[in-house]
Write a protein that holds these residues in place. Sequence first.
Motif, short mmCIF file in Angstrom:
data_model
loop_
_atom_site.label_atom_id
_atom_site.label_comp_id
_atom_site.label_asym_id
_atom_site.label_seq_id
_atom_site.Cartn_x
_atom_site.Cartn_y
_atom_site.Cartn_z
N TYR A 34 0.83 -1.22 0.00
CA TYR A 34 0.00 0.00 0.00
C TYR A 34 0.86 1.26 0.00
O TYR A 34 0.48 2.28 -0.57
CB TYR A 34 -0.90 0.02 1.23
N ALA A 35 2.02 1.20 0.65
CA ALA A 35 2.89 2.37 0.74
C ALA A 35 3.36 2.84 -0.62
O ALA A 35 3.63 4.03 -0.83
CB ALA A 35 4.09 2.07 1.64
N GLY A 36 3.47 1.92 -1.58
CA GLY A 36 3.97 2.28 -2.91
C GLY A 36 2.89 2.59 -3.94
O GLY A 36 3.19 3.12 -5.01
N LEU A 37 1.62 2.28 -3.63
CA LEU A 37 0.56 2.44 -4.61
C LEU A 37 0.33 3.89 -5.07
O LEU A 37 0.11 4.12 -6.25
CB LEU A 37 -0.75 1.87 -4.06
N PRO A 38 0.35 4.90 -4.16
CA PRO A 38 0.13 6.27 -4.63
C PRO A 38 1.13 6.71 -5.70
O PRO A 38 0.77 7.41 -6.64
CB PRO A 38 0.29 7.10 -3.35
N SER A 39 2.38 6.30 -5.57
CA SER A 39 3.39 6.66 -6.57
C SER A 39 3.08 6.02 -7.91
O SER A 39 3.26 6.63 -8.98
CB SER A 39 4.78 6.24 -6.09
N VAL A 40 2.62 4.77 -7.88
CA VAL A 40 2.26 4.07 -9.12
C VAL A 40 1.09 4.78 -9.79
O VAL A 40 1.08 4.97 -11.01
CB VAL A 40 1.90 2.60 -8.83
N VAL A 41 0.11 5.21 -9.00
CA VAL A 41 -1.04 5.93 -9.54
C VAL A 41 -0.60 7.23 -10.21
O VAL A 41 -1.06 7.57 -11.31
CB VAL A 41 -2.07 6.23 -8.44
N PHE A 42 0.32 7.95 -9.56
CA PHE A 42 0.82 9.21 -10.13
C PHE A 42 1.49 8.96 -11.48
O PHE A 42 1.24 9.68 -12.46
CB PHE A 42 1.83 9.86 -9.18
N VAL A 43 2.33 7.94 -11.54
CA VAL A 43 3.07 7.63 -12.77
C VAL A 43 2.12 7.28 -13.90
O VAL A 43 2.24 7.79 -15.02
CB VAL A 43 4.05 6.46 -12.51
N VAL A 44 1.15 6.42 -13.63
CA VAL A 44 0.20 5.99 -14.66
C VAL A 44 -0.68 7.15 -15.11
O VAL A 44 -0.91 7.35 -16.31
CB VAL A 44 -0.66 4.83 -14.14
#
Length: 207
Positions: free
Chosen positions: A22-32
């Motif tokens: 979960y800690a890494g999901l916001p960054s993935v969302v930003f990138v996509v």
Amino acid sequence: MTEAQTKPSLLTQMGGVSGMVYAGLPSVVFVVANAAADLRAAVMLGVGAGAGIAGLRLLRREPLQPALSGLLGVAVGAVIAYRTGDAKDFFVVGIWASLLLALVFLASILVRRPLVGVIWSALSGSKQTWRTDRTALIGYDIATLAVTAVFAARFVVQNWLYSVDATGWLAFARIAMGYPLMGVALVVVVWAVRRSGRRGAAHPADA
């Protein structure tokens, strides 16, 4: 029951494996979102995803630390990118953090306290008896070197992409060199942990 048995390990306090994901999901969302839409949408969706995950974990009464760390990371990157008007600046903090972490992990090997072993002992709530076993210590040295290589590779590749303004490829590298690459290093980490565990079982008096 002893205090060591009743006290939750650091891994449990962090929310387990799912908490770290979960800690890494916001960054993935930003990138996509940045790749599919624009910087403004990426900022809104990335920060929104972090806030949403934090809210969900709060409702479930789960540890908030992983969600808050992910939200903080994407928020800092998003603010930098929004202020400069350049999406590639979202990755600046991560790029230089990779270099810093590579140096820290490498230094831990040189001072004979490989961080993989130290961190695993903290996460599992076990003692650092492996430091007295040369074979187990070498195993953790190798595992720590593997993690060092991951952070070093992230810095070299992503810093080069940043310097040539390849934002699209930088986004791809952020994802590809995240969990997948770290997963490769974790294979070595698991090997070292099991190796140390077998050594401890073979020498119960020391463990």
